[in-house]
Design a protein around this motif. Structure first.
Motif: not given
Length: 442
Positions: A234-250
Motif C-alpha cells: 500500500a505504501d509503495i502504491r501511495a508513493a507511486a501516486t505521489q511521484d506521478a502527481i508531484n514529479n511526473r505530471w508536468f
C-alpha cells in the motif's frame, strides 16, 4: 568548499535566484493587487498575516543587490517578472513604471557582466484575474501569453533565457488541492483544472514566444525524491501516486504529451472536457529544463480517505528550518532521471536548490555551507553520469518573504534585517564566492 569552478565544465553558470513578490516590495511602482495580498490578509493563511508589500525593498535597492551578485563572482541572475506590476489589472494597459523597472534590472545585470535569466510567472496572479477563476479558467492560457508578449516585448532582446512558469505543481496542486498557497483552495475539481491549465498556459506562452522569435525558452519544474514509508504494498502504491502527481505530471506532458496513469486515476474525472486536444501544444519542444530540488518525502498510505489516500511522514535524515529532509542523493537521482527518461541531452539547469536555516552567530552559516557543498557534489556526479547540466542557481540570494511562512524562514546567502533592510553577506556567500573564483582546483 572542496569543489570549485574548476570541477565543472567550461561555461557552467553559477548564479543565484529570487522571485519578484518575495523581494521587490509590491506596494511600490504602481503594482496592482495580487491573490497573495488577499491570501495573506485572510486569518490563518500566513504567519503573522505577513505579505510582500515591503519584502526586501529590492525595488529601491536593486543596484546594491546586483552588486552582491557581481561581487560574488556569479555569472548569472535568475529573477521573475511580476504580472501584477506590469499589468495591474492582469490585462489591458501596461504600467510604465513596472516596465521601466525591469528595463533597469536587465540593464543593471548586463552592466555587471551578469546573464539575465527571466522567469515570466512566479505566483503573483493579478487579483482581477483571480476574480475570474484564475488558474481554473481555461482563458488563463491566453492571459499568460499576452503578459509574456508585453514583458518580453520590452526586455526579451536582452535576457539570456526565458522560463514560462516557476513550479507548476505549486501553482496548481499546492494551491488548489492542499490549500497551502494562494488562492488557498482544497477542491479536487479546481486542482485538476489548474493542473491542466498551467500546462496549457505553458504551451500557449511557448507558442507566443516562438512567434516573437525567442529561441532560449523553457520551464522550471520542482521535483522531490519520493520514497515509500515502508515495504508494504500500500505504501509503495501511495508513493507511486505521489511521484506521478508531484514529479511526473508536468514533465511527461511536456516531454511525451501524456499524463501518468497513476495521477489520471484520481484527476481525469475532473479534467476539462477535451483536455487531450491541448497536449500537442503543451508538448512542443523546449530549449532547456529548469530543475528545482530541495528534499525527499516518505509516503504512507492512509485507509478510509479519498484519493490519493496518503500522507507524508518524516524521514530519518537531518532537517532544514522548513522541516525538509536533507537528501542530496535525490538531486543526483532527479537530474539523471530527467536526462535518461525525458529530455535526453537537452540542457538542464538547477534553477533552485538551497535551505532555510536559523541565523548562526556572526552569520557563520556552517550548516548551509555543508548543504551547498553536498548538493554541488550531487550535481558533479550527475554530470559525470552523462547529464547535460549547464548551471546552478542557489535559492536564494536574499532572506526574503517565504510565502505562507512569512519572514520567519531564511534561505538567503545574504542576511536581511527586516527592520532596517540592511544586507549582510553570510559565510555561505563568501564560501560560494571563493568556490566560484577558484578556476584551477587549488
Amino acid at each position: 568548499m572542496k569543489l570549485s569552478r574548476a570541477d565543472f565544465p567550461q561555461g557552467f553558470q553559477f548564479g543565484a535566484a529570487t522571485a519578484a513578490y518575495q523581494i521587490e516590495g509590491h506596494r511600490f511602482g504602481g503594482a496592482g493587487p495580487c491573490h497573495w495580498d488577499s491570501f495573506a490578509a485572510t486569518p490563518g493563511n500566513v504567519i503573522r498575516a505577513e505579505d510582500g508589500a515591503l519584502a526586501c525593498d529590492h525595488y529601491h535597492r536593486m543596484e546594491a543587490d546586483l552588486d552582491l551578485l557581481r561581487d560574488a563572482g556569479m555569472d548569472a541572475y535568475r529573477f521573475s517578472t511580476s504580472w501584477a506590476r506590469v499589468l495591474p489589472e492582469g490585462r489591458g494597459t501596461p504600467n510604465a513604471e513596472g516596465l521601466d523597472f525591469y528595463d533597469r534590472l536587465v540593464d543593471g545585470c548586463l552592466e555587471r557582466g551578469l546573464k539575465p535569466y527571466q522567469t515570466i510567472y512566479h505566483w503573483e496572479l493579478p487579483s482581477a484575474l483571480s476574480d475570474l477563476g484564475g488558474w481554473t479558467n481555461p482563458d488563463v492560457a491566453d492571459w499568460l501569453a499576452d503578459f509574456a508578449e508585453v514583458i518580453c516585448g520590452r526586455i526579451g532582446d536582452r535576457v539570456h533565457s526565458i522560463a514560462t512558469i516557476n513550479e507548476p505543481w505549486c501553482v496548481a496542486w499546492l494551491s488548489h488541492f492542499i490549500g497551502h498557497h494562494a488562492p488557498g483552495l482544497r477542491d479536487i475539481r479546481a486542482a485538476a483544472r489548474a493542473m491542466h491549465h498551467v500546462n496549457k498556459a505553458h504551451g500557449r506562452t511557448m507558442t507566443r514566444l516562438r512567434d516573437m522569435g525567442h529561441d532560449t525558452c523553457g520551464i522550471v519544474l520542482n521535483f522531490e525524491a519520493t520514497a515509500p514509508a515502508s515495504d508494504a504494498a500500500a505504501d509503495i502504491r501511495a508513493a507511486a501516486t505521489q511521484d506521478a502527481i508531484n514529479n511526473r505530471w508536468f514533465i511527461e506532458a511536456i516531454a511525451k504529451g501524456s499524463y501518468p496513469a497513476e495521477a489520471l486515476e484520481g484527476l481525469e474525472p475532473h479534467l476539462p472536457r477535451g483536455w487531450q486536444d491541448d497536449m500537442a501544444e503543451i508538448s512542443q519542444p523546449i530549449d532547456f529544463l529548469g530543475v528545482n530540488y530541495y528534499t525527499r518525502n516518505h509516503v504512507q498510505a492512509v485507509e478510509g480517505v479519498p484519493w490519493p489516500s496518503s500522507t507524508v511522514v518524516d524521514g530519518p535524515r537531518d532537517k532544514t528550518q522548513m522541516g525538509w529532509e536533507i537528501f542530496p542523493e535525490g538531486l543526483h537521482g532527479t537530474l539523471t532521471r530527467m536526462s535518461r527518461d525525458y529530455v535526453g541531452d537537452l540542457p538542464i539547469f538547477v534553477t533552485e536548490n538551497g535551505m532555510a536555516w536559523p541565523e548562526e552567530p556572526d552569520h557563520a552559516d556552517g550548516v548551509r555551507i555543508d548543504f551547498i557543498e553536498r548538493h554541488l557534489q550531487a550535481m558533479h556526479a550527475a554530470i559525470a553520469d552523462g547529464t547535460n547540466l549547464q548551471g546552478f542557481f542557489y535559492w536564494s540570494l536574499l532572506d526574503n518573504y517565504e510565502w505562507a511562512f512569512g519572514y520567519e524562514k531564511r534561505f538567503g546567502l545574504v542576511h536581511v534585517d527586516f527592520d532596517t533592510l540592511e544586507r549582510t553577506p553570510k559565510a555561505s556567500y563568501h564560501a560560494l564566492a571563493d568556490a566560484i573564483a577558484r578556476k584551477d582546483g587549488a
